[in-house]
Design an enzyme around this catalytic site. Structure first.
Site, mmCIF file in Angstrom:
data_model
loop_
_atom_site.group_PDB
_atom_site.id
_atom_site.type_symbol
_atom_site.label_atom_id
_atom_site.label_comp_id
_atom_site.label_asym_id
_atom_site.label_seq_id
_atom_site.Cartn_x
_atom_site.Cartn_y
_atom_site.Cartn_z
ATOM 1 N N LEU A 22 -1.603 -13.484 6.047
ATOM 2 C CA LEU A 22 -2.670 -13.276 7.028
ATOM 3 C C LEU A 22 -4.003 -12.976 6.341
ATOM 4 C CD1 LEU A 22 -0.642 -11.268 9.682
ATOM 5 C CD2 LEU A 22 -1.337 -13.663 9.792
ATOM 6 N N LYS A 63 2.209 -11.589 -9.163
ATOM 7 C CA LYS A 63 1.268 -10.503 -9.505
ATOM 8 C C LYS A 63 1.389 -10.049 -10.959
ATOM 9 C CE LYS A 63 0.734 -8.651 -4.863
ATOM 10 N NZ LYS A 63 0.741 -7.484 -3.987
ATOM 11 N N GLY A 116 2.797 -0.996 7.207
ATOM 12 C CA GLY A 116 1.920 -1.445 6.128
ATOM 13 C C GLY A 116 0.603 -2.086 6.554
#
Ligand code: ATR
Length: 279
Positions: A15, A66, A246
């Site tokens: 998103l 990451k 979250g």
């Protein structure tokens, strides 16, 4: 035209474009756009090169890259170095730098709720990609941190990363402790679910939290925000604990990335929150 990206795999559900494009429009950065792109590990070098050349103005990195992105960067900055997790690429001079805005995003979401993390006992569930950021957020001020992961070896690897910070901070070397999955440690003040369990709506794990019954000051935090209330959070709410999902962490990490790229500090107002709620 300034092009921004979020890269990961899978990426369909991200998103981030919704939020960043909303802010770009709101703050009249009309020459900017933000897209999602599914990539493979072999594409990472090229993405970094495109940032260096100016073809891409900024990148967010999500699972599972990451850590892997680090090998391709010119510099890793701040907490991204200690937690070995980069979620934001910024070009500074001719260098492509990696930052981590998850740690600050997580901390800010707790601050929003006036949750004091000093001197607390923490239980972290999971030892996957995002858990290093959560551990880093607590390491400086926690009294004790327990890590529990289904695969114990991964919890031990996570502890090793945290122990480097513990050493640098001159803290008690037993601050971080790995516990066997299912073997509940003493009652903690904050329990964070960093696992992916709960992403599928009716899935949960059968950890025994009966000793947390009616403890209204204990916080159960699930990093998942879709579904809004995982079974983990629902059970905590029914037990009488405090709960948090979250959503705000997600928005704050986005805010800090946006700030690094554009110099603008966007507002997380009802409009932004609604956008996410209705997505
Ligand atoms: P990674 O970073 O390893 O690619 P992740 O999606 O970031 O993966 O993390 C998944 C986390 O959810 C891990 O801690 C994983 O536990 P394992 O290390 O044992 O795989 C945890 N997890 C996933 N499914 C789980 C389940 N059914 N029960 C408990 N933990 C689970």
């Amino acid at each position: 035209m300034k092009k921004y990206l979020v890269i990961g795999n899978p990426i369909e559900h991200s998103l981030s474009p919704l939020i960043h494009n909303h802010w770009m429009k709101k703050y009249r950065l009309l020459d900017s756009s933000y897209e999602k792109k599914k990539v493979e590990k072999k594409d990472l070098a090229k993405i970094v090169k495109q940032v260096r050349s100016g073809e891409i103005s900024g990148v967010n990195i999500t699972v599972p890259f990451k850590k892997e992105i680090i090998d391709f960067l010119d510099q890793v900055k701040g907490v991204a170095r200690s937690c070995q997790s980069v979620n934001t690429l910024v070009k500074e001079g001719n260098k492509v730098c990696g930052y981590n805005t998850d740690v600050e995003g997580f901390k800010e979401s707790l601050g929003d709720e006036f949750i004091d993390i000093r001197d607390k006992k923490i239980l972290i569930l999971g030892a996957g990609g995002v858990s290093t950021s959560i551990l880093e957020a607590f390491v400086e001020t926690a009294q004790k941190i327990y890590i529990m992961n289904r695969t114990k070896k991964k919890a031990e690897e996570l502890k090793k990363i945290g122990d480097i910070s513990i050493q640098l901070l001159n803290k008690n070397k037993n601050t971080i402790q790995v516990v066997e999955w299912g073997k509940m440690p003493e009652i903690c003040d904050i329990v964070v679910n960093t696992t992916s369990v709960g992403l599928v709506e009716d899935k949960s794990f059968d950890l025994d939290f009966t000793s947390y019954e009616k403890k209204k000051n204990i916080l159960f935090y699930d990093l998942i925000y879709n579904p809004k209330e995982t079974i983990f959070l629902k059970n905590a709410r029914l037990r009488g604990n405090k709960t948090l999902n979250g959503k705000m962490m997600f928005l704050y990490q986005a805010l800090y990335s946006f700030q690094k790229w554009t110099g603008v500090t966007p507002k997380i107002d009802n409009e932004t929150i609604k956008l996410l709620d209705n997505a």
